[in-house]
Design an enzyme around this catalytic site. Structure first.
Site, mmCIF file in Angstrom:
data_model
loop_
_atom_site.group_PDB
_atom_site.id
_atom_site.type_symbol
_atom_site.label_atom_id
_atom_site.label_comp_id
_atom_site.label_asym_id
_atom_site.label_seq_id
_atom_site.Cartn_x
_atom_site.Cartn_y
_atom_site.Cartn_z
ATOM 1 N N GLY A 12 -28.503 53.551 -61.633
ATOM 2 C CA GLY A 12 -28.125 54.923 -61.262
ATOM 3 C C GLY A 12 -29.012 55.419 -60.130
ATOM 4 O O GLY A 12 -30.205 55.651 -60.327
ATOM 5 N N VAL A 13 -28.411 55.540 -58.942
ATOM 6 C CA VAL A 13 -29.205 56.009 -57.795
ATOM 7 C C VAL A 13 -28.652 57.353 -57.316
ATOM 8 O O VAL A 13 -28.282 57.522 -56.153
ATOM 9 C CB VAL A 13 -29.275 54.963 -56.656
ATOM 10 N N GLY A 14 -28.590 58.305 -58.262
ATOM 11 C CA GLY A 14 -28.217 59.689 -57.928
ATOM 12 C C GLY A 14 -29.448 60.388 -57.383
ATOM 13 O O GLY A 14 -30.301 59.751 -56.742
ATOM 14 N N LYS A 20 -32.287 76.174 -75.808
ATOM 15 C CA LYS A 20 -31.119 75.675 -75.067
ATOM 16 C C LYS A 20 -29.985 76.658 -75.318
ATOM 17 O O LYS A 20 -29.966 77.349 -76.339
ATOM 18 C CB LYS A 20 -30.717 74.294 -75.606
HETATM 19 P P1 NAD Z 1 -27.238 62.404 -60.822
HETATM 20 O O1 NAD Z 1 -25.911 62.769 -61.377
HETATM 21 O O2 NAD Z 1 -27.618 62.878 -59.457
HETATM 22 O O3 NAD Z 1 -27.367 60.805 -60.791
HETATM 23 C C1 NAD Z 1 -26.966 59.970 -61.815
HETATM 24 C C2 NAD Z 1 -26.381 58.711 -61.142
HETATM 25 O O4 NAD Z 1 -26.205 57.719 -62.124
HETATM 26 C C3 NAD Z 1 -25.035 58.963 -60.484
HETATM 27 O O5 NAD Z 1 -25.058 58.483 -59.142
HETATM 28 C C4 NAD Z 1 -24.068 58.163 -61.372
HETATM 29 O O6 NAD Z 1 -22.982 57.627 -60.638
HETATM 30 C C5 NAD Z 1 -24.969 57.080 -61.911
HETATM 31 N N1 NAD Z 1 -24.549 56.490 -63.175
HETATM 32 C C6 NAD Z 1 -24.144 57.123 -64.296
HETATM 33 N N2 NAD Z 1 -23.876 56.218 -65.261
HETATM 34 C C7 NAD Z 1 -24.143 55.007 -64.743
HETATM 35 C C8 NAD Z 1 -24.062 53.683 -65.250
HETATM 36 N N3 NAD Z 1 -23.652 53.435 -66.497
HETATM 37 N N4 NAD Z 1 -24.404 52.661 -64.442
HETATM 38 C C9 NAD Z 1 -24.831 52.901 -63.199
HETATM 39 N N5 NAD Z 1 -24.911 54.130 -62.646
HETATM 40 C C10 NAD Z 1 -24.579 55.167 -63.414
HETATM 41 O O7 NAD Z 1 -28.312 62.846 -61.911
HETATM 42 P P2 NAD Z 1 -29.896 63.016 -61.745
HETATM 43 O O8 NAD Z 1 -30.219 64.452 -61.526
HETATM 44 O O9 NAD Z 1 -30.429 61.976 -60.808
HETATM 45 O O10 NAD Z 1 -30.341 62.667 -63.219
HETATM 46 C C11 NAD Z 1 -30.387 61.318 -63.647
HETATM 47 C C12 NAD Z 1 -30.782 61.249 -65.101
HETATM 48 O O11 NAD Z 1 -32.022 61.922 -65.267
HETATM 49 C C13 NAD Z 1 -29.813 61.908 -66.079
HETATM 50 O O12 NAD Z 1 -29.783 61.181 -67.287
HETATM 51 C C14 NAD Z 1 -30.415 63.258 -66.324
HETATM 52 O O13 NAD Z 1 -30.027 63.780 -67.584
HETATM 53 C C15 NAD Z 1 -31.873 62.910 -66.276
HETATM 54 N N6 NAD Z 1 -32.738 64.046 -65.996
HETATM 55 C C16 NAD Z 1 -32.379 65.027 -65.134
HETATM 56 C C17 NAD Z 1 -33.202 66.122 -64.961
HETATM 57 C C18 NAD Z 1 -32.835 67.220 -64.004
HETATM 58 O O14 NAD Z 1 -33.464 68.299 -64.084
HETATM 59 N N7 NAD Z 1 -31.913 66.972 -63.073
HETATM 60 C C19 NAD Z 1 -34.414 66.191 -65.641
HETATM 61 C C20 NAD Z 1 -34.779 65.139 -66.480
HETATM 62 C C21 NAD Z 1 -33.923 64.087 -66.653
#
Ligand code: NAD
Length: 367
Positions: free
Chosen positions: A193-195, A93
């Site tokens: 969380g629906v990102g 990292k």
């Molecule tokens: P993202 O930012 O697109 O989506 C995250 C969503 O969660 C956002 O819409 C945010 O508003 C919502 N959110 C945050 N805290 C919240 C809460 N307390 N209650 C409800 N909603 C909440 O991120 P992503 O790329 O979809 O990643 C989601 C998770 O997966 C993260 O924890 C990330 O670390 C993990 N992840 C990401 C990757 C990657 O390569 N992108 C890989 C493995 C894991």
């Protein structure tokens, strides 16, 4: 001045070598460049299975000690994630100390790329919090050891569909263990969380006649996902009290903690968020005691790393999906092993990763 025993011990614990020894890190590189203002730390935790891969995070850390602690913790986590997902990658990292909104420049990232180049492939980086594909393009101008490139540059593009697919596979395996069948037909599932990843997961769940509840910080995101997939929107705090079969944390980490754990009314936890357990030991064991089947986050969300790995060996989307599909078998094996050894699934996952590293290191002892 005579140092007291406590002061001596404190100084020893803060020493960089002491911190490296604590979790057996191989090397840490401090990068400094006056002209660009670059201050970065690259941590290589392990290269036993392959080059240490890990994102570069840009963050305005309050102190250098905090940055070092973060990079050491995160690089170690990458070693386990790669090992348990069956990848030939080590863990690393990097952190750049600075404000991602103010302190970025082409020269800074290219200089950082030079430092990565000097590691001769023992460290490969990708995007992380505070860095974008544009920043990776600058690093790429100075070194080939960058993954997570845009599709136009031979990269894998958006990893979210692969993350969601791997998470879905892990969820199905956990369902098989907990309910005796991996069919999610009729199951009630709460997605927090629906990102990017969460929305793709909801899409997969919608195809299986599930009843999905969703929550998020952003109202427009919720409207979009609920109208597309017919999921029911619930309040941010209400999600913990829902009577559901599966809780899927897909937002921020640390949502399984002292406050939430007694409120959970689910049988399975399986989601894409990183570091879901606020305290891995305490809350991993608390889930074990409560009889909740927890699919370890770093195993079932390894689709992101799988997608990046696919890029290193020549990107092919089908191969990335095929590798993510294996998460089903790995999760099932792990849940069986944890039950057999009567330990938390998190602890069992760490042990399984360590075992693979130990076994492969023996294979590599022959020239
Ligand atoms: P993202 O930012 O697109 O989506 C995250 C969503 O969660 C956002 O819409 C945010 O508003 C919502 N959110 C945050 N805290 C919240 C809460 N307390 N209650 C409800 N909603 C909440 O991120 P992503 O790329 O979809 O990643 C989601 C998770 O997966 C993260 O924890 C990330 O670390 C993990 N992840 C990401 C990757 C990657 O390569 N992108 C890989 C493995 C894991």
């Amino acid at each position: 001045m005579v140092k007291t025993k406590e002061v001596k011990q404190q100084q020893q614990e803060m020493s960089v070598f002491h911190q490296l020894a604590a979790h057996n890190h191989e090397k840490v590189v401090f990068c400094h460049d006056h002209d660009t203002g670059l201050k970065a730390i690259i941590a290589v935790h392990s290269t036993v299975l392959g080059p240490a891969l890990g994102g570069t995070r840009m963050w305005a850390y309050a102190s250098e000690a905090e940055a070092l602690e973060d990079v050491l913790r995160l690089s170690r986590g990458m070693t386990y994630k790669a090992a348990i997902a069956g990848l030939n990658l080590g863990g690393g990292k990097a952190v750049i100390i600075g404000d991602a909104a103010k302190d970025k420049s082409e020269a800074l990232f290219r200089k950082f790329g030079r430092f990565i180049k000097n590691l001769n492939g023992s460290f490969v980086t990708a995007e992380d919090i505070g860095t974008t594909s544009k920043d990776m393009e600058y690093i790429r101008m100075e070194t080939e050891y960058v993954a997570g490139k845009p599709e136009t540059m031979g990269g894998g593009g958006d990893p979210s569909p692969v993350i969601a697919y791997g998470t879905y596979m892990g969820m199905k395996a956990a369902a098989k263990k907990a309910f005796g069948s991996d069919s999610l037909d009729g199951k009630k599932i709460a997605v927090q969380g629906v990102g990017s990843a969460g929305a793709y997961l909801v899409e997969l769940l919608a195809k299986e006649n599930t009843k999905v509840f969703i929550t998020d910080i952003y109202a427009d995101r919720l409207r979009e996902v609920s109208s597309k997939y017919g999921s029911q929107v619930v309040g941010m705090d209400d999600i913990y009290d829902l009577e559901v079969d599966i809780y899927a944390p897909c937002g921020l980490g640390g949502t399984i903690n002292d406050i939430t754990i007694d409120r959970l009314r689910c049988t399975v936890i399986a989601g894409s968020a990183n570091n879901q357990l606020r305290d891995e030991t305490v809350h991993g064991n608390a889930l074990l005691r409560r009889g909740i089947c927890y699919a370890p986050d770093f195993l079932i969300n390894s689709g992101g790393l799988i997608n990046v790995y696919a890029e290193l060996v020549g990107y092919n989307r089908e191969r990335a999906y095929a590798q993510a599909e294996r998460i089903y078998g790995y999760t099932l094996d792990l849940l069986d092993k944890a039950e057999e050894d009567d330990m938390s699934t998190h602890e069992a996952a760490v042990k399984m990763a360590e075992k693979r590293i130990a076994n492969i290191s023996k294979v590599r002892s022959t020239y």
